[in-house]
Design an enzyme around this catalytic site. Structure first.
Site, PDB file in Angstrom:
ATOM      1  N   GLU A 133      27.138  29.989  52.391  1.00  0.00           N
ATOM      2  CA  GLU A 133      26.219  31.007  51.851  1.00  0.00           C
ATOM      3  C   GLU A 133      24.943  31.078  52.688  1.00  0.00           C
ATOM      4  OE1 GLU A 133      26.248  29.685  47.747  1.00  0.00           O
ATOM      5  OE2 GLU A 133      28.347  30.301  47.625  1.00  0.00           O
ATOM      6  N   HIS A 165      25.841  25.275  54.584  1.00  0.00           N
ATOM      7  CA  HIS A 165      26.690  25.881  53.553  1.00  0.00           C
ATOM      8  C   HIS A 165      26.996  27.320  53.965  1.00  0.00           C
ATOM      9  CE1 HIS A 165      28.056  27.588  49.778  1.00  0.00           C
ATOM     10  NE2 HIS A 165      28.323  26.345  49.400  1.00  0.00           N
ATOM     11  N   GLY A 202      33.859  30.026  44.930  1.00  0.00           N
ATOM     12  CA  GLY A 202      33.479  30.893  43.820  1.00  0.00           C
ATOM     13  C   GLY A 202      34.519  31.947  43.475  1.00  0.00           C
ATOM     14  N   GLY A 231      30.909  23.638  43.099  1.00  0.00           N
ATOM     15  CA  GLY A 231      29.889  24.610  42.707  1.00  0.00           C
ATOM     16  C   GLY A 231      29.968  24.894  41.215  1.00  0.00           C
ATOM     17  N   GLY A 232      30.631  26.003  40.880  1.00  0.00           N
ATOM     18  CA  GLY A 232      30.677  26.486  39.500  1.00  0.00           C
ATOM     19  C   GLY A 232      31.005  25.409  38.472  1.00  0.00           C
ATOM     20  N   ASN A 243      26.996  21.149  43.455  1.00  0.00           N
ATOM     21  CA  ASN A 243      26.053  22.095  44.051  1.00  0.00           C
ATOM     22  C   ASN A 243      25.711  23.124  42.986  1.00  0.00           C
ATOM     23  OD1 ASN A 243      24.703  24.039  45.498  1.00  0.00           O
ATOM     24  ND2 ASN A 243      26.422  24.589  46.826  1.00  0.00           N
ATOM     25  N   TRP A 244      24.541  22.973  42.391  1.00  0.00           N
ATOM     26  CA  TRP A 244      24.177  23.865  41.274  1.00  0.00           C
ATOM     27  C   TRP A 244      23.821  25.273  41.755  1.00  0.00           C
ATOM     28  CZ3 TRP A 244      20.544  20.429  37.681  1.00  0.00           C
ATOM     29  CH2 TRP A 244      21.282  19.328  37.214  1.00  0.00           C
ATOM     30  N   LYS A 245      23.638  25.437  43.054  1.00  0.00           N
ATOM     31  CA  LYS A 245      23.238  26.731  43.624  1.00  0.00           C
ATOM     32  C   LYS A 245      22.001  27.263  42.884  1.00  0.00           C
ATOM     33  CE  LYS A 245      27.873  27.415  45.259  1.00  0.00           C
ATOM     34  NZ  LYS A 245      28.919  28.308  45.722  1.00  0.00           N
ATOM     35  N   GLU A 262      34.893  23.626  53.437  1.00  0.00           N
ATOM     36  CA  GLU A 262      34.862  24.608  52.358  1.00  0.00           C
ATOM     37  C   GLU A 262      35.360  25.954  52.871  1.00  0.00           C
ATOM     38  OE1 GLU A 262      31.881  23.630  49.066  1.00  0.00           O
ATOM     39  OE2 GLU A 262      30.750  24.581  50.656  1.00  0.00           O
ATOM     40  N   SER A 309      36.250  26.158  44.700  1.00  0.00           N
ATOM     41  CA  SER A 309      36.935  26.266  43.412  1.00  0.00           C
ATOM     42  C   SER A 309      37.621  24.967  42.981  1.00  0.00           C
ATOM     43  CB  SER A 309      37.923  27.436  43.422  1.00  0.00           C
ATOM     44  OG  SER A 309      37.231  28.665  43.635  1.00  0.00           O
TER      45      SER A 309
HETATM   46  P1  PGA Z   1      32.674  26.663  43.959  1.00  0.00           P
HETATM   47  O1  PGA Z   1      31.550  26.431  45.087  1.00  0.00           O
HETATM   48  O2  PGA Z   1      33.122  25.310  43.497  1.00  0.00           O
HETATM   49  O3  PGA Z   1      31.988  27.446  42.891  1.00  0.00           O
HETATM   50  O4  PGA Z   1      33.788  27.411  44.604  1.00  0.00           O
HETATM   51  C1  PGA Z   1      31.667  25.402  46.028  1.00  0.00           C
HETATM   52  C2  PGA Z   1      30.494  25.422  46.971  1.00  0.00           C
HETATM   53  O5  PGA Z   1      30.055  26.512  47.357  1.00  0.00           O
HETATM   54  O6  PGA Z   1      29.962  24.371  47.361  1.00  0.00           O
END
Ligand code: PGA
Length: 250
Positions: free
Chosen positions: A97, A95, A173, A233-234, A9-11, A167, A212
């Site tokens: 977010e 998600h 994050g 994500g990251g 997930n590149w966000k 998640e 993470s």
């Molecule tokens: P993260 O994000 O790996 O940076 O914790 C995961 C996500 O939000 O899908």
């Protein structure tokens, strides 16, 4: 037998130049013919171009969100048909977010899931508890309720062609990962809940862990019996790290 899936997930990161170098490095490093399926979710403006860069690589394309409506006067929204047209196979829905920062309700998430499926996209339905909920011993209740709230609208049959991602919000994050035992407990609860509604779907639905995920913890997480890969994500923005995570699922 559930094929593991590792999704990046590149966000809201990247640029045309950065994406091109990330994808080119990924193509050198990852081996999609291995046991795990791999997918990346770039921001909307980069879907087409990323899809072209990934062409014939075996790495699938996904979007980060979708509109629940089919088409019309919905300024700023992107429909499932458009995502399909742009080459997406998957789309994230619910998600944390989106739920927390943009107020997406369970009903809206269910609508997005159904819109995605009606255009042949596979939705990745995200659920997870906050730190406060975990510390209050509410994790299993919260996750079950999030799942029920969507399934009461879309029906359990919708999970025959969907992926679930657990998640924990406190792990996203933050560098704090759920332990493999903590994650497995929730994954097993989700699977039992789905199996209680439909045993076949309960056994076949893929449940990803997100929060993470790194190369250093992926292998242990993915080795748990009910963890079928990760939503990353990251670490998905670093080709070598993401490739090592993918290898951990293979
Ligand atoms: P993260 O994000 O790996 O940076 O914790 C995961 C996500 O939000 O899908």
């Amino acid at each position: 037998m559930r094929q593991p899936l590792v999704a990046g997930n590149w966000k809201m990161h990247g640029s045309r130049v950065e994406n091109a170098s990330l994808v080119s490095a990924l193509l050198d490093l990852v081996q999609p013919e291995k046991r795990a399926e791999i997918m990346v979710c770039p921001p909307f403006p980069y879907l087409l171009e990323t899809g072209r860069l990934l062409k014939d690589s075996g790495i699938a394309l996904g979007a980060q969100s979708v509109c629940a409506e089919a088409q019309g006067a919905f300024t700023g929204e992107v429909s499932a048909a458009m995502l399909k047209d742009a080459g997406c196979a998957y789309v994230l829905v619910g998600h944390s977010e989106r739920r927390q920062l943009y107020g997406e309700s369970a009903d809206l998430v269910a609508g997005k899931l159904m819109a995605a499926q009606s255009h042949g996209l596979v939705p990745v339905l995200c659920v997870g508890e906050t730190l406060e909920e975990r510390e209050g011993g509410q994790t299993l209740n919260v996750v079950s309720r999030q799942l029920e709230a969507v399934l009461s609208v879309s029906g359990v049959g919708s999970l025959a062609k969907a992926v679930i991602a657990y998640e924990p919000v406190w792990a996203i994050g933050t560098g704090r990962t759920a332990s493999s035992e903590q994650a497995q407990e929730v994954h097993a609860t989700i699977r039992a809940k789905v199996a209680g509604l439909d045993a076949t779907i309960g056994g076949s639905v893929r449940i990803l862990y997100g929060g993470s995920v790194k190369a250093s913890n992926a292998r242990e997480l993915f080795a748990m019996p009910d963890i079928d890969g990760g939503l990353v994500g990251g670490a998905s923005l670093k080709a070598d790290e993401f490739a090592r995570i993918c290898a951990g699922a293979g």
